[in-house]
Design a protein around this motif. Structure first.
Motif, PDB file in Angstrom:
ATOM      1  N   LEU A  15      -9.324  10.377  20.698  1.00  0.00           N
ATOM      2  CA  LEU A  15      -9.557   9.540  19.520  1.00  0.00           C
ATOM      3  C   LEU A  15      -9.386  10.352  18.245  1.00  0.00           C
ATOM      4  O   LEU A  15      -9.869  11.477  18.146  1.00  0.00           O
ATOM      5  N   ILE A  16      -8.693   9.769  17.284  1.00  0.00           N
ATOM      6  CA  ILE A  16      -8.484  10.392  15.980  1.00  0.00           C
ATOM      7  C   ILE A  16      -9.083   9.445  14.939  1.00  0.00           C
ATOM      8  O   ILE A  16      -8.547   8.355  14.708  1.00  0.00           O
ATOM      9  N   PRO A  17     -10.209   9.826  14.313  1.00  0.00           N
ATOM     10  CA  PRO A  17     -10.857   8.935  13.343  1.00  0.00           C
ATOM     11  C   PRO A  17     -10.053   8.848  12.051  1.00  0.00           C
ATOM     12  O   PRO A  17      -9.487   9.838  11.587  1.00  0.00           O
ATOM     13  N   VAL A  18      -9.993   7.649  11.497  1.00  0.00           N
ATOM     14  CA  VAL A  18      -9.289   7.437  10.234  1.00  0.00           C
ATOM     15  C   VAL A  18     -10.126   6.555   9.316  1.00  0.00           C
ATOM     16  O   VAL A  18     -10.956   5.775   9.768  1.00  0.00           O
ATOM     17  N   ALA A  19      -9.892   6.691   8.027  1.00  0.00           N
ATOM     18  CA  ALA A  19     -10.479   5.793   7.032  1.00  0.00           C
ATOM     19  C   ALA A  19      -9.357   4.879   6.562  1.00  0.00           C
ATOM     20  O   ALA A  19      -8.225   5.316   6.377  1.00  0.00           O
ATOM     21  N   GLU A  20      -9.675   3.625   6.393  1.00  0.00           N
ATOM     22  CA  GLU A  20      -8.685   2.630   5.988  1.00  0.00           C
ATOM     23  C   GLU A  20      -8.820   2.371   4.494  1.00  0.00           C
ATOM     24  O   GLU A  20      -9.915   2.220   3.976  1.00  0.00           O
ATOM     25  N   GLY A  21      -7.696   2.353   3.816  1.00  0.00           N
ATOM     26  CA  GLY A  21      -7.702   2.060   2.387  1.00  0.00           C
ATOM     27  C   GLY A  21      -6.505   1.209   2.016  1.00  0.00           C
ATOM     28  O   GLY A  21      -5.474   1.252   2.679  1.00  0.00           O
ATOM     29  N   THR A  22      -6.642   0.424   0.980  1.00  0.00           N
ATOM     30  CA  THR A  22      -5.559  -0.438   0.512  1.00  0.00           C
ATOM     31  C   THR A  22      -4.978   0.149  -0.765  1.00  0.00           C
ATOM     32  O   THR A  22      -5.714   0.564  -1.655  1.00  0.00           O
ATOM     33  N   THR A  23      -3.649   0.184  -0.828  1.00  0.00           N
ATOM     34  CA  THR A  23      -2.949   0.724  -1.986  1.00  0.00           C
ATOM     35  C   THR A  23      -1.975  -0.315  -2.507  1.00  0.00           C
ATOM     36  O   THR A  23      -1.322  -1.010  -1.741  1.00  0.00           O
ATOM     37  N   LYS A  24      -1.867  -0.400  -3.826  1.00  0.00           N
ATOM     38  CA  LYS A  24      -0.912  -1.316  -4.446  1.00  0.00           C
ATOM     39  C   LYS A  24       0.287  -0.499  -4.911  1.00  0.00           C
ATOM     40  O   LYS A  24       0.126   0.536  -5.553  1.00  0.00           O
ATOM     41  N   HIS A  25       1.480  -0.946  -4.543  1.00  0.00           N
ATOM     42  CA  HIS A  25       2.714  -0.269  -4.928  1.00  0.00           C
ATOM     43  C   HIS A  25       3.537  -1.188  -5.832  1.00  0.00           C
ATOM     44  O   HIS A  25       3.619  -2.389  -5.605  1.00  0.00           O
ATOM     45  N   VAL A  26       4.154  -0.609  -6.837  1.00  0.00           N
ATOM     46  CA  VAL A  26       5.027  -1.354  -7.732  1.00  0.00           C
ATOM     47  C   VAL A  26       6.447  -0.862  -7.496  1.00  0.00           C
ATOM     48  O   VAL A  26       6.710   0.338  -7.474  1.00  0.00           O
ATOM     49  N   HIS A  27       7.375  -1.811  -7.321  1.00  0.00           N
ATOM     50  CA  HIS A  27       8.771  -1.478  -7.072  1.00  0.00           C
ATOM     51  C   HIS A  27       9.600  -1.580  -8.357  1.00  0.00           C
ATOM     52  O   HIS A  27       9.086  -1.973  -9.407  1.00  0.00           O
ATOM     53  N   GLU A  28      10.885  -1.257  -8.262  1.00  0.00           N
ATOM     54  CA  GLU A  28      11.806  -1.213  -9.408  1.00  0.00           C
ATOM     55  C   GLU A  28      11.751  -2.453 -10.293  1.00  0.00           C
ATOM     56  O   GLU A  28      11.743  -2.358 -11.502  1.00  0.00           O
ATOM     57  N   HIS A  29      11.760  -3.621  -9.711  1.00  0.00           N
ATOM     58  CA  HIS A  29      11.866  -4.862 -10.476  1.00  0.00           C
ATOM     59  C   HIS A  29      10.502  -5.433 -10.863  1.00  0.00           C
ATOM     60  O   HIS A  29      10.396  -6.607 -11.196  1.00  0.00           O
ATOM     61  N   GLY A  30       9.474  -4.601 -10.814  1.00  0.00           N
ATOM     62  CA  GLY A  30       8.150  -5.044 -11.217  1.00  0.00           C
ATOM     63  C   GLY A  30       7.371  -5.760 -10.125  1.00  0.00           C
ATOM     64  O   GLY A  30       6.228  -6.130 -10.336  1.00  0.00           O
ATOM     65  N   HIS A  31       7.990  -5.962  -8.970  1.00  0.00           N
ATOM     66  CA  HIS A  31       7.300  -6.623  -7.862  1.00  0.00           C
ATOM     67  C   HIS A  31       6.298  -5.636  -7.257  1.00  0.00           C
ATOM     68  O   HIS A  31       6.617  -4.483  -7.013  1.00  0.00           O
ATOM     69  N   SER A  32       5.092  -6.089  -7.049  1.00  0.00           N
ATOM     70  CA  SER A  32       4.088  -5.211  -6.443  1.00  0.00           C
ATOM     71  C   SER A  32       3.488  -5.900  -5.223  1.00  0.00           C
ATOM     72  O   SER A  32       3.483  -7.122  -5.110  1.00  0.00           O
ATOM     73  N   HIS A  33       3.012  -5.079  -4.306  1.00  0.00           N
ATOM     74  CA  HIS A  33       2.320  -5.600  -3.130  1.00  0.00           C
ATOM     75  C   HIS A  33       1.322  -4.548  -2.641  1.00  0.00           C
ATOM     76  O   HIS A  33       1.412  -3.380  -2.977  1.00  0.00           O
ATOM     77  N   GLU A  34       0.363  -5.020  -1.881  1.00  0.00           N
ATOM     78  CA  GLU A  34      -0.643  -4.130  -1.304  1.00  0.00           C
ATOM     79  C   GLU A  34      -0.361  -3.931   0.171  1.00  0.00           C
ATOM     80  O   GLU A  34       0.141  -4.831   0.841  1.00  0.00           O
ATOM     81  N   HIS A  35      -0.668  -2.758   0.646  1.00  0.00           N
ATOM     82  CA  HIS A  35      -0.659  -2.532   2.084  1.00  0.00           C
ATOM     83  C   HIS A  35      -1.679  -1.452   2.427  1.00  0.00           C
ATOM     84  O   HIS A  35      -2.211  -0.778   1.560  1.00  0.00           O
ATOM     85  N   THR A  36      -1.946  -1.320   3.717  1.00  0.00           N
ATOM     86  CA  THR A  36      -2.999  -0.450   4.190  1.00  0.00           C
ATOM     87  C   THR A  36      -2.465   0.940   4.523  1.00  0.00           C
ATOM     88  O   THR A  36      -1.384   1.059   5.084  1.00  0.00           O
ATOM     89  N   HIS A  37      -3.231   1.939   4.158  1.00  0.00           N
ATOM     90  CA  HIS A  37      -2.956   3.315   4.549  1.00  0.00           C
ATOM     91  C   HIS A  37      -4.141   3.810   5.364  1.00  0.00           C
ATOM     92  O   HIS A  37      -5.273   3.431   5.115  1.00  0.00           O
ATOM     93  N   TYR A  38      -3.871   4.672   6.325  1.00  0.00           N
ATOM     94  CA  TYR A  38      -4.930   5.314   7.102  1.00  0.00           C
ATOM     95  C   TYR A  38      -4.937   6.798   6.780  1.00  0.00           C
ATOM     96  O   TYR A  38      -3.897   7.429   6.759  1.00  0.00           O
ATOM     97  N   LYS A  39      -6.118   7.348   6.506  1.00  0.00           N
ATOM     98  CA  LYS A  39      -6.250   8.769   6.224  1.00  0.00           C
ATOM     99  C   LYS A  39      -7.094   9.396   7.333  1.00  0.00           C
ATOM    100  O   LYS A  39      -8.203   8.947   7.610  1.00  0.00           O
ATOM    101  N   VAL A  40      -6.546  10.421   7.964  1.00  0.00           N
ATOM    102  CA  VAL A  40      -7.243  11.090   9.069  1.00  0.00           C
ATOM    103  C   VAL A  40      -8.502  11.758   8.547  1.00  0.00           C
ATOM    104  O   VAL A  40      -8.497  12.429   7.516  1.00  0.00           O
ATOM    105  N   GLN A  41      -9.610  11.550   9.279  1.00  0.00           N
ATOM    106  CA  GLN A  41     -10.904  12.123   8.939  1.00  0.00           C
ATOM    107  C   GLN A  41     -11.167  13.345   9.840  1.00  0.00           C
ATOM    108  O   GLN A  41     -10.628  13.434  10.939  1.00  0.00           O
ATOM    109  N   SER A  42     -12.024  14.234   9.400  1.00  0.00           N
ATOM    110  CA  SER A  42     -12.274  15.450  10.171  1.00  0.00           C
ATOM    111  C   SER A  42     -13.215  15.216  11.355  1.00  0.00           C
ATOM    112  O   SER A  42     -13.241  16.009  12.292  1.00  0.00           O
ATOM    113  N   SER A  43     -13.996  14.139  11.325  1.00  0.00           N
ATOM    114  CA  SER A  43     -14.907  13.868  12.442  1.00  0.00           C
ATOM    115  C   SER A  43     -15.202  12.381  12.515  1.00  0.00           C
ATOM    116  O   SER A  43     -14.942  11.640  11.584  1.00  0.00           O
ATOM    117  N   LEU A  44     -15.771  11.991  13.644  1.00  0.00           N
ATOM    118  CA  LEU A  44     -16.111  10.582  13.861  1.00  0.00           C
ATOM    119  C   LEU A  44     -17.342  10.200  13.080  1.00  0.00           C
ATOM    120  O   LEU A  44     -18.183  10.966  12.787  1.00  0.00           O
TER     121      LEU A  44
END
Length: 157
Positions: free
Chosen positions: A128-157
């Motif tokens: 098992l590899i513990p992760v923290a879930e976070g949402t990030t908003k990205h803006v693209h060239e034409h001003g369109h933005s969307h959110e998606h989830t990123h996982y960041k590996v944690q050092s312990s459970l």
């Protein structure tokens, strides 16, 4: 970071130094932190709702009736959790199967435990590899933005 002083006998220190060399740790402190993280991960008794990645591996006797169909079906049933799967033939009837899963720790653990109980599945292991879930908003060239989830590996459970 906290400083902790420990006393160990010469034989254990030699084993720690050998582990440090084999693992590529840059010093005893790094090696001890790694061993403590691993040790604490194994004493956890109840998987919870924490997010994780899980690496599920086992040997599979492909000659057991319907097992070769049930294992992939189990991953399909969890298509939202299954990231990748690999099956490597070892001999005429046995393969090593590896699946990378993600989701709640309780769900990933339940999948692995059910798989390991199947007749014809041997040498099951779950990492098992513990992760923290976070949402990030990205803006693209034409001003369109969307959110998606990123996982960041944690050092312990």
């Amino acid at each position: 970071m906290q400083r902790i002083t420990i006393t160990i006998d010469d034989d254990l220190a030699a084993e720690l130094d050998a582990h440090m060399t084999a693992s590529g740790a840059s010093g005893r402190s790094e090696a001890i932190r790694d061993l403590v993280r691993r040790g604490l991960a194994t004493v956890r008794t109840e998987p919870g709702d924490e997010r994780c990645y899980g690496v599920v591996s086992c040997a599979v006797d492909q000659s057991v009736r319907q097992l070769a169909a049930r294992i992939p079906q189990g991953r399909l049933d969890r298509h939202d959790q299954t990231i990748a799967a690999l099956s490597v033939p070892l001999d005429h009837t046995t393969s090593i199967d590896v699946a990378v899963m993600r989701g709640r720790m309780s769900d990933v653990t339940a999948y692995a435990e059910a798989l390991f109980l199947e007749r014809g599945v041997m040498h099951g292991s779950l990492g098992l590899i513990p992760v923290a879930e976070g949402t990030t908003k990205h803006v693209h060239e034409h001003g369109h933005s969307h959110e998606h989830t990123h996982y960041k590996v944690q050092s312990s459970l």
